[in-house]
Design a protein around this motif. Structure first.
Motif, PDB file in Angstrom:
ATOM      1  N   UNK A   5       9.900  46.688 -15.205  1.00 20.43           N
ATOM      2  CA  UNK A   5      10.405  45.417 -15.732  1.00 20.43           C
ATOM      3  C   UNK A   5       9.260  44.431 -15.942  1.00 20.43           C
ATOM      4  N   UNK A   6       8.352  44.370 -14.974  1.00 21.54           N
ATOM      5  CA  UNK A   6       7.209  43.457 -15.082  1.00 21.54           C
ATOM      6  C   UNK A   6       6.355  43.799 -16.300  1.00 21.54           C
ATOM      7  N   UNK A   7       6.150  45.079 -16.558  1.00 30.98           N
ATOM      8  CA  UNK A   7       5.358  45.512 -17.717  1.00 30.98           C
ATOM      9  C   UNK A   7       6.056  45.114 -19.013  1.00 30.98           C
ATOM     10  N   UNK A   8       7.355  45.391 -19.091  1.00 28.66           N
ATOM     11  CA  UNK A   8       8.120  45.038 -20.298  1.00 28.66           C
ATOM     12  C   UNK A   8       8.167  43.525 -20.506  1.00 28.66           C
ATOM     13  N   UNK A   9       8.339  42.793 -19.443  1.00 30.69           N
ATOM     14  CA  UNK A   9       8.398  41.340 -19.528  1.00 30.69           C
ATOM     15  C   UNK A   9       7.067  40.770 -20.023  1.00 30.69           C
ATOM     16  N   UNK A  10       5.966  41.290 -19.508  1.00 24.79           N
ATOM     17  CA  UNK A  10       4.642  40.828 -19.930  1.00 24.79           C
ATOM     18  C   UNK A  10       4.402  41.171 -21.406  1.00 24.79           C
ATOM     19  N   UNK A  11       4.821  42.364 -21.825  1.00 23.71           N
ATOM     20  CA  UNK A  11       4.652  42.769 -23.218  1.00 23.71           C
ATOM     21  C   UNK A  11       5.479  41.888 -24.146  1.00 23.71           C
ATOM     22  N   UNK A  17       4.271  35.131 -27.883  1.00 23.56           N
ATOM     23  CA  UNK A  17       3.112  34.256 -28.053  1.00 23.56           C
ATOM     24  C   UNK A  17       2.395  34.579 -29.361  1.00 23.56           C
ATOM     25  N   UNK A  18       2.215  35.860 -29.647  1.00 23.35           N
ATOM     26  CA  UNK A  18       1.543  36.284 -30.874  1.00 23.35           C
ATOM     27  C   UNK A  18       2.339  35.865 -32.111  1.00 23.35           C
ATOM     28  N   UNK A  19       3.659  36.017 -32.068  1.00 19.04           N
ATOM     29  CA  UNK A  19       4.511  35.666 -33.214  1.00 19.04           C
ATOM     30  C   UNK A  19       4.451  34.159 -33.498  1.00 19.04           C
ATOM     31  N   UNK A  20       4.335  33.354 -32.458  1.00 23.83           N
ATOM     32  CA  UNK A  20       4.304  31.902 -32.621  1.00 23.83           C
ATOM     33  C   UNK A  20       2.929  31.379 -33.037  1.00 23.83           C
TER      34      UNK A  20
END
Length: 101
Positions: A5-11, A17-20
């Motif tokens: 979950x932590x990995x998916x959440x960070x991704x 962030x990249x999209x914005x």
């Protein structure tokens, strides 16, 4: 939470962030596919497709994941295949799929 979950959440946070941002870092790719419409098969055509496989109604039904009565109903015109069954019939008819036995 779990490590996964932590990995998916960070991704996901990174993607947002990249999209914005105006300076895109992450690569993206758009894939388009053309999906053929489902075919409305006649009873005779269904029987021809089944016979081309060399299977009995019973074995053809098992391969398609339907009952023998369903295949009988299709081949007599009492019923019509829909969804996945119609798609599989289409693939068989166009020789894009074969039955190995």
């Amino acid at each position: 939470m779990s490590k996964e979950f932590d990995i998916l959440s960070a991704a996901l946070d990174e993607a947002i962030t990249d999209a914005k941002s105006g300076n895109k870092i992450l690569k993206s790719e758009t894939i388009s596919i053309e999906i053929e419409p489902l075919v409305d098969y006649s009873a005779d055509t269904i029987k021809e497709i089944r016979k081309s496989t060399g299977l009995t109604q019973s074995l053809f039904a098992k391969w398609l994941g339907v009952s023998t009565r369903t295949v009988e109903a299709w081949e007599t015109g009492r019923n019509k295949p829909s969804g996945p069954s119609s798609r599989l019939l289409s693939l068989l008819q166009k020789n894009k799929l074969s039955i190995a036995y």
